[in-house]
Design an enzyme around this catalytic site. Structure first.
Site, short mmCIF file in Angstrom:
data_model
loop_
_atom_site.label_atom_id
_atom_site.label_comp_id
_atom_site.label_asym_id
_atom_site.label_seq_id
_atom_site.Cartn_x
_atom_site.Cartn_y
_atom_site.Cartn_z
N ASP A 58 33.81 38.89 46.19
CA ASP A 58 33.61 37.54 45.63
C ASP A 58 32.35 36.93 46.26
O ASP A 58 32.22 36.88 47.48
CB ASP A 58 34.85 36.68 45.94
N ASP A 89 31.60 35.97 39.19
CA ASP A 89 31.17 36.30 40.55
C ASP A 89 32.16 37.14 41.34
O ASP A 89 32.08 37.21 42.55
CB ASP A 89 30.82 35.02 41.32
N GLU A 90 33.11 37.80 40.65
CA GLU A 90 34.05 38.62 41.42
C GLU A 90 34.46 39.87 40.66
O GLU A 90 34.47 39.90 39.44
CB GLU A 90 35.29 37.81 41.81
#
Ligand code: TTP
Ligand code: MG
Length: 400
Positions: free
Chosen positions: A15, A109-110
């Site tokens: 993340d 974003d992960e």
């Protein structure tokens, strides 16, 4: 699996730290080390995210702008540049994909990286995690955090433990102890409504939740959430990030007016069908994982022939080459054919697992060119111009 492979399940949850804000700091060095807020530009907007420097002042995601300005009057307030963040995200996912065979992107974003089968030669999980951080920081100038555990669920919770630039590993067998030490709000998948229901039964901590039987939890929050919580607080993966394994098939077929046994005619039809199918695959943004043909003979007898793991099916040309081979492998070359069809098995919509591997690993410039040609023809088709890539028919090289 080789003896140096890892037998036990192992997952990384990666993340990015303060993603949009860190990206803004990466492209504007003068913002580095400063409180950066990214969000709606008017005073009535909210902070979408903010740098860790801003978090020290108490600024948080979702906070109204005017409040953030009060807490942090000297902060840098920036509008959202979604296109830039999306592009960066794609590049980061490509970097992450080089560390694993199975990458599952879950948000901008992960991502989860399955590391279960990785060789011990590569190193201990923490060492691999550090390499990932270094590689992304070198090429993108941003930091990230990684959770390591035997399940996706526990890894997801672990990645938040040491932010920013953190690595946190939950050792096998320690999942339950880890969960028992978390505040209730860390249970991913339990929203404010669920927490409210639990609070009515005086359940406000994970150890309290843990003391209830599965049946009791069913009565309090219903069967689905009850089982979910029963498992989650024990560190047993409740399956929140399971990927749908069921695949879909995209196919087109042609019934001839008169039965056909001319290979030339059959090839021409296979080409037209390959193009139709490939366009639908590209249009859907789907990932091919197998190809097949279907044949109905003059006497209504039918057969199919399929090939799985079609790792090079990213253009009409590649699909056409494979279905031609399938026809030649199974058809006796004489029996008249009444109907012929082409199909592509695809990963379900939106699932990115394997996709990078399929399209990037050994794809040559030729493959990319072929796929862009397909996209051009597809675009024209949408504007009402119909073209068939007839040139492919005459390509004699690499014939089986
Ligand atoms: P997060 O990973 O939740 O947050 P973050 O990366 O900013 O910070 P952290 O270090 O705690 O991980 O979300 C990723 C990005 O998604 C974030 O930069 C902005 C965006 N986002 C929204 O658009 N809306 C939201 O409600 C949240 C929480 C994030
Ligand atoms: Mg993040």
């Amino acid at each position: 699996m080789g003896e140096l492979g890892r037998a036990e399940p192992l997952f990384f949850h990666v993340d990015m730290d303060a993603f949009y804000a860190t990206l803004e700091q990466a492209r504007n060095p003068e913002y580095q080390g400063k409180a950066v807020m990214v969000g709606g530009s008017s005073d009535r907007g909210v902070v979408t995210t903010c740098s860790y420097e801003a978090r020290k002042f108490g600024v948080r995601s979702g906070m109204p702008y005017f409040k953030a300005k009060k807490l942090c009057p000297d902060g840098i307030f920036l509008p959202i540049d979604m296109e830039f963040y999306k592009e960066a995200s794609t590049t980061i996912m490509e970097i992450l994909a080089t560390f694993t065979t199975t990458l599952q992107q879950v948000s901008i974003d992960e991502a989860f990286l399955e590391m279960s089968g990785t060789s011990r030669y590569i190193g201990e999980p923490e060492d691999i995690a550090r390499s990932i951080q270094e590689r992304v920081e070198e090429s993108m100038g941003i930091t990230l955090s990684i959770g390591i555990a035997s399940s996706k669920y526990v890894a997801k919770i672990a990645s938040d433990m040491r932010k920013p630039r953190g690595i946190y590993r939950v050792l096998p067998g320690k999942e339950e102890t880890f969960m028992l030490g978390q505040p209730l709000k860390h249970i991913w998948g339990l929203g404010p409504k669920g927490r409210e229901l639990l609070a009515q039964h005086h359940i406000t901590t994970i150890p309290q939740l843990h003391s209830y039987s599965e049946d009791q939890l069913h009565e309090i929050v219903g069967e689905r959430l009850g089982t979910f919580l029963y498992r989650a607080c024990r560190g047993i993966d409740p399956g929140a990030f399971r990927t749908e394994r069921k695949s879909q098939s995209i196919s087109n077929e042609t019934t001839f007016q008169r039965d056909v046994s001319s290979l030339e005619t059959l090839d021409k039809t296979l080409l037209q069908l390959s193009q139709k199918v490939m366009f639908r695959v590209l249009d859907a943004g789907a990932t091919p994982k197998g190809v097949g043909i279907k044949v109905v003979l003059y006497n209504k007898k039918s057969w199919t022939s399929t090939r799985v793991g079609a790792y090079r099916t990213s253009s009409t040309k590649q699909l056409f080459i494979q279905v031609k081979e399938l026809l030649r492998e199974k058809w006796d070359g004489e029996s008249p054919i009444r109907l012929i069809g082409v199909s592509v098995e695809v990963e379900p919509r939106g699932q990115r697992t394997h996709q990078l591997e399929l399209f990037e690993d050994d794809s040559t410039g030729d493959d990319e060119r072929e796929q862009s040609l397909d996209r051009v023809v597809l675009q024209l088709k949408k504007q009402g111009v119909n073209l068939t890539r007839a040139k492919l028919l005459s390509s004699k090289k690499k014939e089986p």
